[in-house]
Design an enzyme around this catalytic site. Structure first.
Site, PDB file in Angstrom:
ATOM      1  N   HIS A 166     -26.921  -0.826  28.948  1.00  0.00           N
ATOM      2  CA  HIS A 166     -25.872   0.078  29.430  1.00  0.00           C
ATOM      3  C   HIS A 166     -24.505  -0.597  29.466  1.00  0.00           C
ATOM      4  O   HIS A 166     -23.496   0.010  29.082  1.00  0.00           O
ATOM      5  CB  HIS A 166     -26.228   0.631  30.808  1.00  0.00           C
ATOM      6  CG  HIS A 166     -27.450   1.495  30.806  1.00  0.00           C
ATOM      7  ND1 HIS A 166     -28.046   1.968  31.960  1.00  0.00           N
ATOM      8  CD2 HIS A 166     -28.206   1.975  29.780  1.00  0.00           C
ATOM      9  CE1 HIS A 166     -29.103   2.691  31.649  1.00  0.00           C
ATOM     10  NE2 HIS A 166     -29.217   2.707  30.334  1.00  0.00           N
ATOM     11  N   HIS A 192     -28.283  10.414  26.729  1.00  0.00           N
ATOM     12  CA  HIS A 192     -28.582   9.073  27.219  1.00  0.00           C
ATOM     13  C   HIS A 192     -29.262   8.235  26.140  1.00  0.00           C
ATOM     14  O   HIS A 192     -29.032   7.020  26.063  1.00  0.00           O
ATOM     15  CB  HIS A 192     -29.461   9.110  28.467  1.00  0.00           C
ATOM     16  CG  HIS A 192     -29.675   7.744  29.037  1.00  0.00           C
ATOM     17  ND1 HIS A 192     -28.734   7.104  29.810  1.00  0.00           N
ATOM     18  CD2 HIS A 192     -30.693   6.853  28.884  1.00  0.00           C
ATOM     19  CE1 HIS A 192     -29.168   5.896  30.130  1.00  0.00           C
ATOM     20  NE2 HIS A 192     -30.351   5.720  29.576  1.00  0.00           N
ATOM     21  N   ASP A 251     -28.208   4.536  24.820  1.00  0.00           N
ATOM     22  CA  ASP A 251     -29.098   3.394  24.592  1.00  0.00           C
ATOM     23  C   ASP A 251     -28.969   2.858  23.166  1.00  0.00           C
ATOM     24  O   ASP A 251     -29.005   1.634  22.942  1.00  0.00           O
ATOM     25  CB  ASP A 251     -30.546   3.793  24.861  1.00  0.00           C
ATOM     26  CG  ASP A 251     -30.878   3.865  26.344  1.00  0.00           C
ATOM     27  OD1 ASP A 251     -30.107   3.322  27.158  1.00  0.00           O
ATOM     28  OD2 ASP A 251     -31.917   4.463  26.686  1.00  0.00           O
ATOM     29  N   HIS A 269     -35.954   1.725  22.917  1.00  0.00           N
ATOM     30  CA  HIS A 269     -35.449   0.366  22.731  1.00  0.00           C
ATOM     31  C   HIS A 269     -36.221  -0.389  21.648  1.00  0.00           C
ATOM     32  O   HIS A 269     -35.631  -1.103  20.844  1.00  0.00           O
ATOM     33  CB  HIS A 269     -35.526  -0.408  24.043  1.00  0.00           C
ATOM     34  CG  HIS A 269     -34.731   0.215  25.149  1.00  0.00           C
ATOM     35  ND1 HIS A 269     -33.378   0.417  25.066  1.00  0.00           N
ATOM     36  CD2 HIS A 269     -35.106   0.696  26.360  1.00  0.00           C
ATOM     37  CE1 HIS A 269     -32.945   0.985  26.181  1.00  0.00           C
ATOM     38  NE2 HIS A 269     -33.976   1.160  26.979  1.00  0.00           N
TER      39      HIS A 269
END
Length: 317
Positions: A82, A240, A244, A267
Site C-alpha cells: 500500500h 483495491h 495492490d 500478490h
C-alpha cells in the site's frame, strides 16, 4: 510523461497505526532519498542495528497474505504494497521508508493515509532524468484459475483487473486505470482491503489478521456487507486490487511503461508476472525521459511516447 526528471520527498512525514496481521503498533516514516535510489525500506527497532532492504522483486520472500520483503537473515517488513502504491501512484521515484515494526501499518486499509503523508512531505524534482522499464513484448503467467499479463502499451502504465468471487455480494467486478497522480488520488487511493467473514475467522485461528477490524477492512458475509458505513465505491474491491497491482509492480524498481491485465489475481500472481518479465531480457529495456530542451533525437536512439529510448537494453543497463 508529465515529469522528465526524477522526484523525491522534500521532507519526512510519519504515520502511526497497527499491523494488520500482528496487531502491533507501528510507526512508518517516509523521507527523501538520492537520485536512482528507488524505494528503500529501513527496518528500525531491532535488537542490533537497523537493516535496509530495497523494494525490488528480488527482495520478496513471501506473497501468501501480503507482500513480504526480506534479506538472507529473514523477513524485514510485511504488507509493503500500500505504501509502495502510494509512492509510485503519486509520481515519487526515490524515497526511504522507515518502519519500526514487522509490518507497514494497515491504517484504514487503503493508501489514503500514505498519500496524505506524501502531501505533507512534499515532492521535489531532482537533477537526473526519470528512467522507466518499457515492456517490449507480452509476458504471461497462469496460476490455477488466475491469469496475468504484461504487454506493451503506447503511453504510461495501464492496469486492467477482473475479480470473480464465489461470494455473491462481491461477485465479478472489472476496473481499468491509466495511472497518473491525479487518477491514483481520485480513483484508487481510498479503496480498502476486503475479505469474507469466514476467511477472517480462519486467519484469526491461524494467528493472522490479528489487527484486522471493520476500521481497516471491508468485510462481507454470504449475504451482505458488514461495514455499517458502506462502500466508498460500488466496485471498491476491484479498485483495491488495482491498488495492490500498482504496489506489487512498483517492485520492478522503476516505473513501468506497459499494460497489466489480471483475472482472479493477487500478490502471488502479480509477483510471478513481474518475475517472468524481469527474467526475459528480451521483453524489456530501460528508457529515459527526454529532457524538455533536447532539440532532436540522437543517432542510435528511438522515440517512445515522447521519451528517448537510449541505445542500450537490460543486458547492459
Amino acid at each position: 510523461m508529465k515529469f522528465s526528471r526524477q522526484t523525491t520527498l522534500r521532507s519526512q512525514a510519519t504515520v502511526t497505526g497497527v499491523g494488520v496481521h500482528s496487531g502491533i503498533p507501528v510507526n512508518l516514516t517516509i523521507g527523501p532519498a538520492p537520485v536512482d535510489a528507488g524505494f528503500i525500506f529501513v527496518r528500525t527497532g531491532l535488537d542490533d542495528a537497523d537493516r535496509e532492504v530495497p523494494a525490488i522483486a528480488e527482495s520478496v520472500i513471501a506473497t501468501d497474505f501480503a507482500t513480504v520483503l526480506g534479506d538472507r537473515q529473514g523477513p524485514l517488513v510485511s504488507t509493503a504494497e500500500h505504501v509502495l502504491a502510494a509512492l509510485r501512484g503519486m509520481g515519487v521515484d526515490n524515497a526511504t521508508i522507515e518502519v519500526d515494526g514487522p509490518e507497514v501499518p494497515i491504517m484504514d486499509g487503503s493508501a489514503a493515509a500514505f498519500v496524505a503523508a506524501i502531501d505533507q512531505a512534499g515532492i521535489v524534482t531532482q537533477s537526473a532524468a526519470r528512467r522507466f522499464i518499457q515492456v517490449l513484448k507480452p509476458v504471461q503467467v497462469s496460476l490455477g484459475d488466475s491469469f496475468g499479463e504484461l504487454r506493451p502499451h503506447a503511453n504510461g502504465f495501464r492496469a486492467e483487473v477482473e475479480i470473480d468471487f464465489a461470494n455473491p455480494v462481491i461477485g465479478r467486478q472489472n476496473y481499468s486505470l491509466d495511472l497518473s497522480p491525479e487518477s491514483f488520488r481520485r480513483e484508487i487511493s481510498r479503496a480498502r482491503t476486503f475479505g469474507c467473514m469466514n476467511d477472517v475467522a480462519r486467519l484469526w485461528s491461524a494467528g493472522f489478521a490479528l489487527g484486522a477490524s471493520f476500521e481497516n477492512s471491508v468485510v462481507f458475509d454470504e449475504t451482505r456487507l458488514l461495514n455499517t458505513e458502506g462502500l466508498r465505491y460500488s466496485d471498491e474491491c476491484a479498485r483495491h486490487k488495482v491498488l495492490d497491482v500498482i504496489g506489487d509492480l512498483a517492485l520492478a524498481g522503476l516505473p513501468l511503461l506497459g499494460a497489466y491485465r489480471s483475472s482472479r489475481g493477487g500478490h502471488k500472481l502479480n509477483h510471478a508476472v513481474l518475475t517472468a518479465l524481469m527474467a526475459d531480457r528480451s521483453a524489456w529495456r530501460v528508457v529515459e525521459a527526454e529532457p524538455a530542451r533536447r532539440p532532436r533525437v540522437e543517432a542510435g536512439a528511438g522515440m517512445v511516447g515522447g521519451m528517448v529510448a537510449p541505445a542500450y537494453g537490460p543486458d547492459v543497463s
